[in-house]
Design a protein around this motif. Structure first.
Motif, PDB file in Angstrom:
ATOM      1  N   PHE A 332       0.831  -1.205   0.000  1.00 17.87           N
ATOM      2  CA  PHE A 332       0.000   0.000   0.000  1.00 17.87           C
ATOM      3  C   PHE A 332       0.866   1.255   0.000  1.00 17.87           C
ATOM      4  N   VAL A 333       1.862   1.285   0.874  1.00 20.45           N
ATOM      5  CA  VAL A 333       2.722   2.472   0.964  1.00 20.45           C
ATOM      6  C   VAL A 333       3.474   2.691  -0.352  1.00 20.45           C
ATOM      7  N   ALA A 334       3.987   1.621  -0.939  1.00 20.06           N
ATOM      8  CA  ALA A 334       4.738   1.749  -2.197  1.00 20.06           C
ATOM      9  C   ALA A 334       3.862   2.253  -3.337  1.00 20.06           C
ATOM     10  N   SER A 335       2.590   1.912  -3.299  1.00  8.74           N
ATOM     11  CA  SER A 335       1.691   2.354  -4.374  1.00  8.74           C
ATOM     12  C   SER A 335       1.232   3.796  -4.201  1.00  8.74           C
ATOM     13  N   ARG A 336       1.344   4.345  -3.015  1.00  5.09           N
ATOM     14  CA  ARG A 336       0.834   5.690  -2.755  1.00  5.09           C
ATOM     15  C   ARG A 336       1.911   6.771  -2.782  1.00  5.09           C
ATOM     16  N   VAL A 337       3.155   6.392  -2.490  1.00  2.00           N
ATOM     17  CA  VAL A 337       4.217   7.379  -2.333  1.00  2.00           C
ATOM     18  C   VAL A 337       5.012   7.492  -3.622  1.00  2.00           C
ATOM     19  N   SER A 338       5.290   8.721  -4.031  1.00  5.21           N
ATOM     20  CA  SER A 338       6.062   8.959  -5.246  1.00  5.21           C
ATOM     21  C   SER A 338       7.519   8.576  -5.034  1.00  5.21           C
ATOM     22  N   LYS A 339       8.207   8.277  -6.126  1.00  5.69           N
ATOM     23  CA  LYS A 339       9.580   7.780  -6.058  1.00  5.69           C
ATOM     24  C   LYS A 339      10.568   8.948  -6.053  1.00  5.69           C
ATOM     25  N   ASP A 340      10.530   9.699  -4.982  1.00  5.38           N
ATOM     26  CA  ASP A 340      11.471  10.794  -4.767  1.00  5.38           C
ATOM     27  C   ASP A 340      11.923  10.697  -3.311  1.00  5.38           C
ATOM     28  N   LEU A 341      12.256  11.818  -2.691  1.00  4.53           N
ATOM     29  CA  LEU A 341      12.685  11.754  -1.294  1.00  4.53           C
ATOM     30  C   LEU A 341      11.564  11.311  -0.356  1.00  4.53           C
ATOM     31  N   ASN A 342      10.303  11.449  -0.778  1.00  6.12           N
ATOM     32  CA  ASN A 342       9.192  10.910   0.017  1.00  6.12           C
ATOM     33  C   ASN A 342       9.289   9.398   0.129  1.00  6.12           C
ATOM     34  N   LEU A 370      10.790  -2.622  -6.150  1.00  2.95           N
ATOM     35  CA  LEU A 370      10.096  -3.341  -7.222  1.00  2.95           C
ATOM     36  C   LEU A 370       9.317  -2.383  -8.118  1.00  2.95           C
ATOM     37  N   SER A 371       8.738  -1.349  -7.535  1.00  2.00           N
ATOM     38  CA  SER A 371       7.993  -0.383  -8.344  1.00  2.00           C
ATOM     39  C   SER A 371       8.930   0.587  -9.064  1.00  2.00           C
ATOM     40  N   CYS A 372      10.168   0.724  -8.599  1.00  2.00           N
ATOM     41  CA  CYS A 372      11.129   1.605  -9.287  1.00  2.00           C
ATOM     42  C   CYS A 372      11.692   0.961 -10.547  1.00  2.00           C
ATOM     43  N   PHE A 373      11.896  -0.359 -10.511  1.00  2.73           N
ATOM     44  CA  PHE A 373      12.500  -1.074 -11.640  1.00  2.73           C
ATOM     45  C   PHE A 373      11.428  -1.880 -12.363  1.00  2.73           C
ATOM     46  N   ASP A 374      11.171  -1.513 -13.586  1.00  2.00           N
ATOM     47  CA  ASP A 374      10.213  -2.273 -14.401  1.00  2.00           C
ATOM     48  C   ASP A 374      10.837  -3.610 -14.787  1.00  2.00           C
ATOM     49  N   GLY A 375      10.099  -4.655 -14.603  1.00  2.00           N
ATOM     50  CA  GLY A 375      10.588  -5.984 -14.969  1.00  2.00           C
ATOM     51  C   GLY A 375      11.307  -6.702 -13.860  1.00  2.00           C
ATOM     52  N   ALA A 376      11.527  -6.060 -12.724  1.00  2.00           N
ATOM     53  CA  ALA A 376      12.194  -6.717 -11.599  1.00  2.00           C
ATOM     54  C   ALA A 376      11.169  -7.503 -10.794  1.00  2.00           C
ATOM     55  N   ASN A 377      11.445  -8.785 -10.599  1.00  2.00           N
ATOM     56  CA  ASN A 377      10.523  -9.646  -9.868  1.00  2.00           C
ATOM     57  C   ASN A 377      11.128 -10.244  -8.615  1.00  2.00           C
ATOM     58  N   SER A 378      12.399  -9.984  -8.364  1.00  2.00           N
ATOM     59  CA  SER A 378      13.070 -10.568  -7.208  1.00  2.00           C
ATOM     60  C   SER A 378      14.203  -9.651  -6.775  1.00  2.00           C
ATOM     61  N   HIS A 404      17.713   4.663  -5.031  1.00  2.00           N
ATOM     62  CA  HIS A 404      17.781   3.201  -5.114  1.00  2.00           C
ATOM     63  C   HIS A 404      18.790   2.646  -4.116  1.00  2.00           C
ATOM     64  N   LEU A 405      19.901   3.343  -3.930  1.00  2.24           N
ATOM     65  CA  LEU A 405      20.918   2.862  -2.998  1.00  2.24           C
ATOM     66  C   LEU A 405      20.406   2.889  -1.562  1.00  2.24           C
ATOM     67  N   VAL A 406      19.713   3.965  -1.167  1.00  2.00           N
ATOM     68  CA  VAL A 406      19.176   4.059   0.195  1.00  2.00           C
ATOM     69  C   VAL A 406      18.098   3.000   0.425  1.00  2.00           C
ATOM     70  N   LEU A 407      17.247   2.796  -0.568  1.00  2.00           N
ATOM     71  CA  LEU A 407      16.212   1.764  -0.432  1.00  2.00           C
ATOM     72  C   LEU A 407      16.829   0.374  -0.319  1.00  2.00           C
ATOM     73  N   THR A 408      17.852   0.107  -1.118  1.00  2.00           N
ATOM     74  CA  THR A 408      18.509  -1.200  -1.062  1.00  2.00           C
ATOM     75  C   THR A 408      19.195  -1.404   0.283  1.00  2.00           C
ATOM     76  N   GLU A 409      19.801  -0.353   0.790  1.00  2.00           N
ATOM     77  CA  GLU A 409      20.434  -0.420   2.116  1.00  2.00           C
ATOM     78  C   GLU A 409      19.422  -0.830   3.179  1.00  2.00           C
ATOM     79  N   ASN A 410      18.246  -0.178   3.198  1.00  2.00           N
ATOM     80  CA  ASN A 410      17.230  -0.500   4.198  1.00  2.00           C
ATOM     81  C   ASN A 410      16.627  -1.878   3.967  1.00  2.00           C
TER      82      ASN A 410
END
Length: 463
Positions: A332-342, A370-378, A404-410
């Motif tokens: 839900f959160v990933a679908s609502r929040v834009s892919k920026d610093l938010n 997953l929502s940042c990279f099209d075609g990524a399934n894993s 992407h780096l901060v998200l991957t870190e978390n």
């Protein structure tokens, strides 16, 4: 002969002759040192002015000759330096100007609705007020049933209502409705805070293990809490793509009642073993609401309340419920929040005080990736796409790379299960090594240095 007349030999001696008398009319003016110094300085100034007038034509002629000389015979070292500076300026222009990156922040509150008119049916007939009305001392107090709410306000402010509740072991329905509505909709701070403290003390009391210390005649349900948020102007269908408003703006400002609301929700989540208040779906929606409140910059002063509320709701689930609920909340959160610093803020606002919160933080970061990279399934696909980024390409977007780096870190470091997956862990380390070594320290493109420094820090201090 007068006794004062000079003798004969005194007249013959030249040295003893008195000086001749000088007439005052013929005496000349005595010239002092100040006059001589003034005349000397005046003469020097006149000489300097005459010399400057003579040198003006010579200076003009020398300037013309120097300029013509510079044009004809330019120093080759100066020419080389000028070309080098011009080349550096052109390279900086190719990199482009530093883009203004908007701050994180979402407007989750809009226009408020009018607070409901307080109605307290049956308040005058409750046993608490009747016991005071029937008391002999009432002839002094002159309490009337029509003014029962005013009497309860005094008991609430002075702390006597809580004492009476524990003493009687019962909170009657009219009193419960009155205190809850006072907490949620009152505009008076002196009533809001005591009412929230009253209910927090009642619900968080641990005198009994399996039941509450007092019997409650009426208790609000989740629709009542959601209706209060709707009255405050909370936007359940907000969009995070818009720019956040200024903190000085009065539009969309949340009411002060949100403080007791948060405190009451926290207390409700602590009594599941005694009195379940929320269903699983309702608890999931509450977690989503709290994350949305974290994204509003107006709530930076309420971070302690928000953290306590988040941990209480997360611990409300059973172990069986949490596995699926954690994934639902993350999607839900990933679908609502834009892919920026938010996007980063929606992850890092989740506290890491418990294992469940860490799991939720990792899940939200993973769903965002997953929502940042099209075609990524894993996870392997995500890391493969990260490592395929060409940092030498002028079109490389380091701002997205930083997100992407901060998200991957978390995602990786907040999930203890990934440590048992050598493939994910090894690829993540390779990605960090690639970011820290392939990005030059002199790369002036926006966010290039931040990606490089964050990767180097994680590689040396966090792994």
């Amino acid at each position: 002969m007068d006794i004062n007349d000079p003798l004969d030999f005194e007249l013959e001696d030249e040295l003893l002759k008195p000086p001749p008398k000088v007439s005052n009319k013929r005496r000349k003016k005595v010239i002092g040192l100040d006059d001589l110094l003034t005349d000397h300085l005046r003469e020097q100034e006149n000489l300097k002015e005459e010399q400057n007038e003579k040198e003006k034509p010579k200076k003009k002629k020398a300037k013309k000759e120097a300029s013509s000389y510079d044009d004809d015979d330019e120093d080759p070292r100066e020419a080389y330096l000028a070309k080098l500076v011009e080349k550096c300026e052109n390279q900086l222009k190719d990199f482009g100007k530093e883009e203004d990156v908007p701050l994180w922040g979402v407007n989750v509150f809009g226009e408020k609705k009018a607070f409901p008119t307080p109605e307290f049916p049956g308040l005058g007939s409750c046993n608490l007020l009747q016991s005071f009305l029937n008391n002999e001392l009432n002839c002094v107090v002159e309490l009337a049933a029509e003014k029962g709410d005013n009497f309860l306000e005094g008991l609430l402010i002075n702390g006597w209502l809580l004492r009476l509740a524990f003493l009687c072991g019962h909170i009657e329905k009219p009193v419960a409705i009155w205190s809850i509505n006072t907490m949620l909709y009152s505009s008076k701070e002196e009533l809001r805070n005591p009412s929230s403290d009253f209910w927090f003390a009642v619900l968080s009391s641990r005198k009994e293990v399996d039941q509450l210390p007092v019997k409650i005649g009426w208790f609000p349900e989740y629709p009542d809490l959601r209706r209060a948020l709707d009255t405050y102007g909370f936007l359940f269908e907000f969009s995070s793509s818009g720019e956040p408003k200024s903190l000085d703006s009065d539009t969309g400002e949340p009411p002060q009642n949100i403080r007791p609301w948060l405190k009451f929700v926290t207390a409700c989540c602590l009594i599941r073993g005694k009195r379940p208040v929320l269903s699983v779906v309702e608890a999931e929606e509450l977690v989503e609401i709290i994350i949305c409140l974290f994204l509003d910059r107006q709530f930076q002063g309420l971070l302690v309340l928000l953290n306590d509320c988040m941990q209480a709701i997360v611990n409300y689930f059973t172990d069986q419920e949490w596995h699926s609920s954690c994934e639902n909340i993350a999607k839900f959160v990933a679908s609502r929040v834009s892919k920026d610093l938010n996007c980063i803020q929606s992850v890092e606002c989740i506290p890491v005080a418990s294992s469940r919160c860490k799991q939720l933080r990792s899940a939200v970061a993973y769903q965002n990736l997953l929502s940042c990279f099209d075609g990524a399934n894993s996870g392997e696909d995500i890391l493969r796409l990260l490592m395929a980024v060409n940092f030498k390409d002028k079109s490389c977007n380091f701002f997205k790379m930083y997100i992407h780096l901060v998200l991957t870190e978390n995602w990786v470091l907040s999930n203890s299960l990934i440590e048992d997956n050598p493939v994910i862990y090894e690829r993540f380390c390779l990605c960090l090594r690639q970011c820290s070594s392939l990005i030059s320290a002199t790369d002036l493109r926006p966010f290039a240095s931040k990606v490089r420094h964050r990767a180097a820090y994680l590689m040396h201090f966090s792994i």
